[in-house]
Motif scaffolding. Structure first.
Motif, PDB file in Angstrom:
ATOM      1  N   PHE A  50       0.844  -1.189   0.000  1.00 48.80           N
ATOM      2  CA  PHE A  50       0.000   0.000   0.000  1.00 48.80           C
ATOM      3  C   PHE A  50       0.885   1.247   0.000  1.00 48.80           C
ATOM      4  CE2 PHE A  50      -3.110  -3.076   0.900  1.00 48.80           C
ATOM      5  CZ  PHE A  50      -4.378  -2.520   0.797  1.00 48.80           C
ATOM      6  N   LEU A  51       0.349   2.337  -0.526  1.00 48.97           N
ATOM      7  CA  LEU A  51       1.098   3.569  -0.699  1.00 48.97           C
ATOM      8  C   LEU A  51       0.396   4.706   0.038  1.00 48.97           C
ATOM      9  CD1 LEU A  51       3.389   5.107  -2.238  1.00 48.97           C
ATOM     10  CD2 LEU A  51       1.716   5.464  -4.074  1.00 48.97           C
ATOM     11  N   ARG A  52       1.137   5.414   0.869  1.00 47.06           N
ATOM     12  CA  ARG A  52       0.582   6.589   1.554  1.00 47.06           C
ATOM     13  C   ARG A  52       0.558   7.742   0.554  1.00 47.06           C
ATOM     14  NH1 ARG A  52       0.272   7.344   7.193  1.00 47.06           N
ATOM     15  NH2 ARG A  52      -0.954   9.219   7.629  1.00 47.06           N
ATOM     16  N   ILE A  53      -0.624   8.203   0.178  1.00 43.46           N
ATOM     17  CA  ILE A  53      -0.728   9.278  -0.807  1.00 43.46           C
ATOM     18  C   ILE A  53      -1.045  10.620  -0.167  1.00 43.46           C
ATOM     19  CG2 ILE A  53      -1.437   7.673  -2.625  1.00 43.46           C
ATOM     20  CD1 ILE A  53      -4.299   8.829  -2.264  1.00 43.46           C
ATOM     21  N   HIS A  54      -1.483  10.575   1.083  1.00 42.25           N
ATOM     22  CA  HIS A  54      -1.898  11.790   1.782  1.00 42.25           C
ATOM     23  C   HIS A  54      -1.895  11.453   3.265  1.00 42.25           C
ATOM     24  CE1 HIS A  54      -4.532  15.216   2.906  1.00 42.25           C
ATOM     25  NE2 HIS A  54      -4.180  15.749   1.740  1.00 42.25           N
ATOM     26  N   ARG A  55      -1.904  12.479   4.096  1.00 35.96           N
ATOM     27  CA  ARG A  55      -1.932  12.185   5.533  1.00 35.96           C
ATOM     28  C   ARG A  55      -3.171  11.406   5.942  1.00 35.96           C
ATOM     29  NH1 ARG A  55      -3.381  17.583   5.123  1.00 35.96           N
ATOM     30  NH2 ARG A  55      -5.391  18.139   6.090  1.00 35.96           N
TER      31      ARG A  55
ATOM     32  N   VAL B 268      -3.430   3.748  -0.079  1.00 36.05           N
ATOM     33  CA  VAL B 268      -4.061   3.113  -1.232  1.00 36.05           C
ATOM     34  C   VAL B 268      -3.254   1.897  -1.671  1.00 36.05           C
ATOM     35  CG1 VAL B 268      -4.883   3.457  -3.597  1.00 36.05           C
ATOM     36  CG2 VAL B 268      -4.940   5.354  -1.985  1.00 36.05           C
ATOM     37  N   ALA B 269      -3.951   0.830  -2.050  1.00 32.19           N
ATOM     38  CA  ALA B 269      -3.277  -0.340  -2.614  1.00 32.19           C
ATOM     39  C   ALA B 269      -2.570   0.069  -3.896  1.00 32.19           C
ATOM     40  CB  ALA B 269      -4.290  -1.442  -2.898  1.00 32.19           C
ATOM     41  N   LYS B 270      -1.293  -0.241  -4.012  1.00 31.83           N
ATOM     42  CA  LYS B 270      -0.528   0.163  -5.197  1.00 31.83           C
ATOM     43  C   LYS B 270      -1.172  -0.362  -6.480  1.00 31.83           C
ATOM     44  CE  LYS B 270       4.059   0.670  -3.101  1.00 31.83           C
ATOM     45  NZ  LYS B 270       5.466   0.190  -3.104  1.00 31.83           N
ATOM     46  N   ALA B 271      -1.662  -1.601  -6.430  1.00 33.81           N
ATOM     47  CA  ALA B 271      -2.253  -2.185  -7.631  1.00 33.81           C
ATOM     48  C   ALA B 271      -3.560  -1.531  -8.021  1.00 33.81           C
ATOM     49  CB  ALA B 271      -2.474  -3.682  -7.424  1.00 33.81           C
ATOM     50  N   ALA B 272      -4.156  -0.746  -7.099  1.00 29.45           N
ATOM     51  CA  ALA B 272      -5.436  -0.101  -7.384  1.00 29.45           C
ATOM     52  C   ALA B 272      -5.275   1.309  -7.925  1.00 29.45           C
ATOM     53  CB  ALA B 272      -6.297  -0.067  -6.118  1.00 29.45           C
ATOM     54  N   VAL B 273      -4.055   1.835  -7.957  1.00 29.22           N
ATOM     55  CA  VAL B 273      -3.822   3.187  -8.475  1.00 29.22           C
ATOM     56  C   VAL B 273      -3.839   3.121  -9.994  1.00 29.22           C
ATOM     57  CG1 VAL B 273      -2.226   5.129  -8.605  1.00 29.22           C
ATOM     58  CG2 VAL B 273      -2.489   3.870  -6.454  1.00 29.22           C
ATOM     59  N   ARG B 274      -4.816   3.761 -10.622  1.00 27.73           N
ATOM     60  CA  ARG B 274      -4.979   3.667 -12.068  1.00 27.73           C
ATOM     61  C   ARG B 274      -4.494   4.894 -12.813  1.00 27.73           C
ATOM     62  NH1 ARG B 274      -4.563  -0.849 -12.764  1.00 27.73           N
ATOM     63  NH2 ARG B 274      -5.696  -0.980 -14.722  1.00 27.73           N
ATOM     64  N   GLU B 275      -4.467   6.076 -12.127  1.00 33.47           N
ATOM     65  CA  GLU B 275      -4.181   7.304 -12.849  1.00 33.47           C
ATOM     66  C   GLU B 275      -3.817   8.401 -11.853  1.00 33.47           C
ATOM     67  OE1 GLU B 275      -6.682  10.340 -15.846  1.00 33.47           O
ATOM     68  OE2 GLU B 275      -7.574   8.457 -15.137  1.00 33.47           O
TER      69      GLU B 275
ATOM     70  N   ALA C 107       6.244   9.727  -5.458  1.00 35.53           N
ATOM     71  CA  ALA C 107       6.093   8.318  -5.083  1.00 35.53           C
ATOM     72  C   ALA C 107       4.967   7.661  -5.851  1.00 35.53           C
ATOM     73  CB  ALA C 107       5.851   8.218  -3.579  1.00 35.53           C
ATOM     74  N   VAL C 108       3.882   8.388  -6.086  1.00 37.64           N
ATOM     75  CA  VAL C 108       2.766   7.842  -6.840  1.00 37.64           C
ATOM     76  C   VAL C 108       3.180   7.608  -8.295  1.00 37.64           C
ATOM     77  CG1 VAL C 108       0.442   8.290  -7.694  1.00 37.64           C
ATOM     78  CG2 VAL C 108       1.027   8.873  -5.337  1.00 37.64           C
TER      79      VAL C 108
END
Length: 276
Positions: free
Chosen positions: A206-211, A215-222, A267-268
Motif C-alpha cells: 500500500f502507498l501513503r498518498i496523503h496524511r 491506497v493499494a498500489k495495484a489499485a492506483v490507475r491514474e 512516489a505515486v
C-alpha cells in the motif's frame, strides 16, 4: 440493463443436516421465499457426504447444521474456506452458542431453529447481494490484480456482526475523524485504528498518498490534476487552469478520486511506472 442490475440466476443451494425432517422443512421454507429465487441442488446428511458431493459439484450457498454425527458443521465450513470459489454459508441450528465461531469462519448468517420465514428470507437476500458483488468484481476492470494474501483478513464489527474483510479486496484506507474507512469494490466499512499503524503493517503493498489516505498500489490507475469532492466521487476533470497544484489518483474498480499531497506525487508516479 447493466451487469450490476441484471437479475441473477437462482441461488444453487446445498442442504446439510442429519435430520431428514429438518431438510424437508427447509425445502418448504425455501419454496416460500419469493424475493430471492433458489434451487436446491442436493442434500447431505453429514459433513463427510457434503464434502464428497462438493468434490464433483458446485453450489452458491450451503445451509448448514452445526451438530451432526462425525465432523460438525463448523469443521465443514472451515474446509470450505480452502475452495477456489467457496460457497456462502448460512448456519441453521438449534444451538445458539456457536454463533461467534460461525462468524469467525465467514458465515453470512446464523439462524436458530425453528427457522422463521422472515429470517431465512433476510439471509437469502444478503447472500444474493454478496453473489451480485462477487459477479461485479469479476466483470469490472478484470486486469486489476490486488495483493493476494488470502490468509490475511481484517475483522470488523458492524451493527453487532463480525465481518471479515479479506485484505486482498481492500482498495484503500481513509482516515475520517476518529475512524478509518476501509473501501472495497463492494462496500465501505468503518474500522477503529491508526492509519500510521496500517502503513507500517502494509509497507510495500500500500502507498501513503496523503496524511489521510493509504491506497493499494495495484489499485492506483491514474494520477492527474484534479479537485476531488469530499466524498471522493468520480467525475469529469475540471479545467487544468482551475486546479492550481491539486493532484489526485483514480482508484480502480470504484473509479473514485483521492487527493494526493504534493510531497507524495513523485512516489505515486514511481508506483505507476512500476506497474506498467
Amino acid at each position: 440493463m447493466t451487469a450490476l442490475t441484471a437479475p441473477l440466476p437462482p441461488l444453487r443451494v446445498l442442504l446439510v443436516d442429519d435430520e431428514p425432517l429438518a431438510r424437508l422443512r427447509l425445502r418448504s421454507l425455501l419454496a416460500e421465499c419469493k424475493d430471492t429465487p433458489v434451487e436446491v441442488v442436493a442434500e447431505a446428511g453429514s459433513a463427510s457426504a457434503a464434502r464428497v458431493w462438493l468434490r464433483e459439484h458446485a453450489c452458491d450457498l450451503v445451509l448448514l447444521d452445526v451438530q451432526m454425527p462425525g465432523d460438525d458443521g463448523l469443521q465443514l465450513a472451515r474446509t470450505l474456506l480452502d475452495l477456489p470459489l467457496r460457497p456462502w454459508v448460512v448456519f441453521v441450528t438449534a444451538h445458539a452458542q456457536h454463533a461467534v465461531q460461525a462468524f469467525e469462519i465467514e458465515a453470512q448468517d446464523y439462524l436458530t431453529k425453528p427457522v422463521r420465514l422472515e429470517r431465512l428470507q433476510a439471509a437469502l437476500v444478503r447472500v444474493a447481494q454478496r453473489q451480485r458483488e462477487r459477479g461485479a468484481l469479476g466483470q469490472v476492470e478484470p486486469e486489476v490484480v490486488l495483493p493476494q494474501d488470502e490468509g490475511e483478513v481484517i475483522p470488523i464489527v458492524e451493527r453487532g456482526r463480525l465481518v471479515r474483510v479479506p485484505l486482498a479486496e481492500v482498495l484503500y484506507f481513509k482516515a475520517e475523524l476518529k475512524y478509518l474507512t476501509v473501501r472495497t469494490a463492494a462496500a465501505r466499512h468503518t474500522l477503529e485504528g491508526s492509519l500510521n499503524d496500517w502503513e507500517q503493517r502494509l509497507a510495500g503493498r500500500f502507498l501513503r498518498i496523503h496524511r489521510n489516505a493509504l491506497v493499494a498500489k495495484a489499485a492506483v490507475r491514474e494520477l492527474d490534476r484534479h479537485a476531488p469532492s469530499d466524498e471522493g466521487e468520480s467525475g469529469a476533470l475540471p479545467p487544468l487552469d482551475a486546479l492550481g497544484d491539486s493532484w489526485a489518483v483514480r482508484v480502480a474498480l470504484v473509479n473514485e478520486w483521492l487527493a494526493v499531497s504534493r510531497r507524495q506525487v513523485a512516489a505515486v508516479r514511481e508506483a505507476l511506472r512500476a506497474s506498467t
